[in-house]
Write a protein that holds these residues in place. Sequence first.
Motif, mmCIF file in Angstrom:
data_model
loop_
_atom_site.group_PDB
_atom_site.id
_atom_site.type_symbol
_atom_site.label_atom_id
_atom_site.label_comp_id
_atom_site.label_asym_id
_atom_site.label_seq_id
_atom_site.Cartn_x
_atom_site.Cartn_y
_atom_site.Cartn_z
ATOM 1 N N GLU A 183 -2.202 0.574 -4.635
ATOM 2 C CA GLU A 183 -1.831 -0.359 -3.363
ATOM 3 C C GLU A 183 -1.086 -2.017 -4.499
ATOM 4 O O GLU A 183 -1.995 -1.005 -6.343
ATOM 5 C CB GLU A 183 -3.490 -1.435 -3.748
ATOM 6 N N ASP A 240 -5.910 14.017 5.810
ATOM 7 C CA ASP A 240 -5.714 12.523 5.766
ATOM 8 C C ASP A 240 -4.695 11.788 4.934
ATOM 9 O O ASP A 240 -4.482 12.004 3.256
ATOM 10 C CB ASP A 240 -7.075 12.330 4.990
ATOM 11 N N ASP A 241 -3.448 10.492 5.368
ATOM 12 C CA ASP A 241 -3.176 10.499 4.631
ATOM 13 C C ASP A 241 -3.575 9.048 3.509
ATOM 14 O O ASP A 241 -3.783 7.950 4.351
ATOM 15 C CB ASP A 241 -1.331 9.589 5.891
ATOM 16 N N ARG A 242 -4.383 9.780 2.705
ATOM 17 C CA ARG A 242 -4.674 9.304 1.830
ATOM 18 C C ARG A 242 -4.509 8.139 1.120
ATOM 19 O O ARG A 242 -3.242 7.933 0.879
ATOM 20 C CB ARG A 242 -5.541 10.235 0.762
ATOM 21 N N LEU A 243 -5.187 6.339 0.999
ATOM 22 C CA LEU A 243 -4.143 5.965 -0.016
ATOM 23 C C LEU A 243 -4.922 5.704 -1.067
ATOM 24 O O LEU A 243 -5.319 6.278 -1.839
ATOM 25 C CB LEU A 243 -5.167 4.486 0.169
ATOM 26 N N VAL A 244 -3.195 6.038 -2.244
ATOM 27 C CA VAL A 244 -2.951 6.551 -3.216
ATOM 28 C C VAL A 244 -3.047 5.126 -4.501
ATOM 29 O O VAL A 244 -3.558 5.182 -5.756
ATOM 30 C CB VAL A 244 -1.583 7.785 -3.730
ATOM 31 N N GLU A 264 1.026 -1.210 -0.099
ATOM 32 C CA GLU A 264 0.019 0.040 0.046
ATOM 33 C C GLU A 264 0.712 1.193 -0.004
ATOM 34 O O GLU A 264 1.835 1.211 0.674
ATOM 35 C CB GLU A 264 -0.888 0.364 1.124
ATOM 36 N N ARG A 265 0.714 2.016 -0.810
ATOM 37 C CA ARG A 265 1.349 3.493 -0.956
ATOM 38 C C ARG A 265 0.158 4.720 -0.947
ATOM 39 O O ARG A 265 -0.393 4.749 -1.305
ATOM 40 C CB ARG A 265 2.242 3.383 -2.241
ATOM 41 N N ARG A 266 0.569 4.902 0.521
ATOM 42 C CA ARG A 266 0.171 6.512 0.956
ATOM 43 C C ARG A 266 0.522 7.520 0.230
ATOM 44 O O ARG A 266 1.057 7.428 -0.091
ATOM 45 C CB ARG A 266 -0.290 6.203 2.592
ATOM 46 N N LEU A 267 0.326 8.768 0.539
ATOM 47 C CA LEU A 267 0.072 10.319 0.270
ATOM 48 C C LEU A 267 1.722 10.354 1.170
ATOM 49 O O LEU A 267 2.170 10.824 0.057
ATOM 50 C CB LEU A 267 -0.959 11.004 1.447
ATOM 51 N N SER A 268 1.916 9.770 2.176
ATOM 52 C CA SER A 268 3.048 10.196 3.104
ATOM 53 C C SER A 268 4.432 9.707 2.520
ATOM 54 O O SER A 268 5.214 9.671 2.626
ATOM 55 C CB SER A 268 2.684 10.069 4.650
#
Length: 190
Positions: free
Chosen positions: A53, A47-51, A24-28
């Motif tokens: 997967e 929100d550290d959204r999920l960008v 999973e790659r999130r915004l962070s």
Amino acid sequence: MDFPFIFTLPMPQVIPSRVDNHIERRLSAMQGQFLDQEAYAEMLARDDRLVYEVYEIERPEVEGEMLMGISIVHPGKVGKEFFMTKGHYHSILETAEIYYCLRGEGCMVMENPEGYMCVETLVPGTVLYVPPRWAHRSVCTSRQDDLVTMFIYPANAGHDYGTIERQGFRKLVVESASGGSEVIDNPRCK
Ligand code: F6R
Ligand code: ZN
């Protein structure tokens, strides 16, 4: 000894019936990748959204083997720039990759060290051949649907993220004035 194996991609979710790794790659994890750094910081604070997967089928990372899996880029934008993967060169530059688009709308942004650039549209049914030496990044341009692609590439290819992290891609995919998408020059690349 290895035996042949099968798995399925049940529609409409397209999550493989066999998964060895789920990334999973999130915004962070996308620090410095989007052009509008202010919009990025604001969004991350909320929100550290999920960008995106990736679902991978594991194989030994040696010559002769192939790696395959499913990449899912979720809809979203940072400022005007659509959600995208980090993008990379293969560490063994002379290795190619095949993508098959299963769902959604988007594109693949590509460039090579020789200075050539290419952006190909991805819609369900598109097969994209990324030749050796081309860095690649998938971008989801739909407002509501995930961009789902299957990928297959030589298992010993490896990933060089550093070159793209330092320089960015020379082309960016952003929302156009009419609400569609357009490809623009990356002002950070001289
Ligand atoms: C493998 C490949 C894809 C990507 C995936 C995520 O070589 O191109 O499996 O790894 O779409 O993108 P990145 O690796 O750029 O985070
Ligand atoms: Zn790749």
